[in-house]
Write a protein that holds these residues in place. Structure first.
Motif, PDB file in Angstrom:
ATOM      1  N   ALA A   1      -8.225  -0.477   1.062  1.00 19.96           N
ATOM      2  CA  ALA A   1      -7.471   0.443   0.206  1.00 19.96           C
ATOM      3  C   ALA A   1      -6.872  -0.297  -0.991  1.00 19.96           C
ATOM      4  O   ALA A   1      -6.949   0.174  -2.130  1.00 19.96           O
TER       5      ALA A   1
ATOM      6  N   LYS B   1      -7.171   3.129  -9.356  1.00 23.69           N
ATOM      7  CA  LYS B   1      -6.888   4.417  -8.711  1.00 23.69           C
ATOM      8  C   LYS B   1      -6.791   4.209  -7.205  1.00 23.69           C
ATOM      9  O   LYS B   1      -7.504   3.390  -6.636  1.00 23.69           O
ATOM     10  N   PRO B   2      -5.937   4.980  -6.534  1.00 23.92           N
ATOM     11  CA  PRO B   2      -5.836   4.846  -5.073  1.00 23.92           C
ATOM     12  C   PRO B   2      -7.093   5.364  -4.389  1.00 23.92           C
ATOM     13  O   PRO B   2      -7.800   6.225  -4.913  1.00 23.92           O
TER      14      PRO B   2
ATOM     15  N   SER C   1      -7.244   7.241  -1.944  1.00 22.31           N
ATOM     16  CA  SER C   1      -7.096   8.669  -1.624  1.00 22.31           C
ATOM     17  C   SER C   1      -7.646   9.543  -2.751  1.00 22.31           C
ATOM     18  O   SER C   1      -8.121  10.648  -2.504  1.00 22.31           O
ATOM     19  N   PHE C   2      -7.635   9.056  -3.980  1.00 21.53           N
ATOM     20  CA  PHE C   2      -8.207   9.774  -5.114  1.00 21.53           C
ATOM     21  C   PHE C   2      -9.702  10.005  -4.901  1.00 21.53           C
ATOM     22  O   PHE C   2     -10.232  11.060  -5.222  1.00 21.53           O
TER      23      PHE C   2
ATOM     24  N   LEU D   1       1.775   1.915  -3.552  1.00 15.94           N
ATOM     25  CA  LEU D   1       0.678   2.237  -4.459  1.00 15.94           C
ATOM     26  C   LEU D   1      -0.119   3.483  -4.059  1.00 15.94           C
ATOM     27  O   LEU D   1      -0.653   4.177  -4.920  1.00 15.94           O
ATOM     28  N   ASP D   2      -0.202   3.731  -2.763  1.00 11.77           N
ATOM     29  CA  ASP D   2      -0.973   4.879  -2.266  1.00 11.77           C
ATOM     30  C   ASP D   2      -0.361   5.384  -0.958  1.00 11.77           C
ATOM     31  O   ASP D   2      -0.886   5.129   0.124  1.00 11.77           O
TER      32      ASP D   2
ATOM     33  N   LEU E   1       0.829  -1.208   0.000  1.00 13.28           N
ATOM     34  CA  LEU E   1       0.000   0.000   0.000  1.00 13.28           C
ATOM     35  C   LEU E   1       0.863   1.256   0.000  1.00 13.28           C
ATOM     36  O   LEU E   1       0.544   2.232  -0.687  1.00 13.28           O
TER      37      LEU E   1
ATOM     38  N   ILE F   1      -7.814  -0.101  -5.188  1.00  8.80           N
ATOM     39  CA  ILE F   1      -6.776   0.048  -6.220  1.00  8.80           C
ATOM     40  C   ILE F   1      -6.903  -1.056  -7.263  1.00  8.80           C
ATOM     41  O   ILE F   1      -6.839  -0.798  -8.464  1.00  8.80           O
TER      42      ILE F   1
ATOM     43  N   THR G   1      -2.689   7.364   1.648  1.00  6.98           N
ATOM     44  CA  THR G   1      -3.541   6.535   2.508  1.00  6.98           C
ATOM     45  C   THR G   1      -2.707   5.753   3.512  1.00  6.98           C
ATOM     46  O   THR G   1      -3.072   5.666   4.686  1.00  6.98           O
TER      47      THR G   1
END
Length: 92
Positions: free
Chosen positions: A63, A72-73, A75-76, A44-45, A41, A67, A48
């Motif tokens: 999370a 998309k993460p 957080s997007f 990738l993000d 994670l 993805i 987050t």
């Protein structure tokens, strides 16, 4: 408070849970530990990952699930952009 936030900001358009992915993540946790998924994670993000507890299995799995499903993460989807006196402010 959560009800007011949902009324004010709306509800995020996140995909529903995916049982196959959850099973895959649980196998990875049992085999390698939660730190394996947390490290994934972080790559990738990172936004987050930095706000989650490294031992929070449920949120880390969710999370990563988002993805995998959307590309998309998470957080997007959670970030809100607000304009205030010619400034753009991003917040959760």
């Amino acid at each position: 408070m959560l009800y007011f936030k949902a009324l004010r900001d709306g509800i995020n358009k996140l995909p529903p849970a995916n049982l196959k992915l959850r099973t895959k993540f649980n196998i990875d946790i049992n085999k390698y530990g939660i730190s394996f998924l947390y490290d994934k994670l972080k790559l990738l993000d990172p936004v987050t990952a930095n706000r989650l507890n490294p031992q929070d299995k449920q949120r880390i799995q969710r999370a990563l699930e988002v993805i995998e499903i959307t590309g998309k993460p998470i957080s997007f989807f959670l970030i809100k952009i607000m304009c205030y006196k010619n400034y753009l402010i991003a917040y959760y």
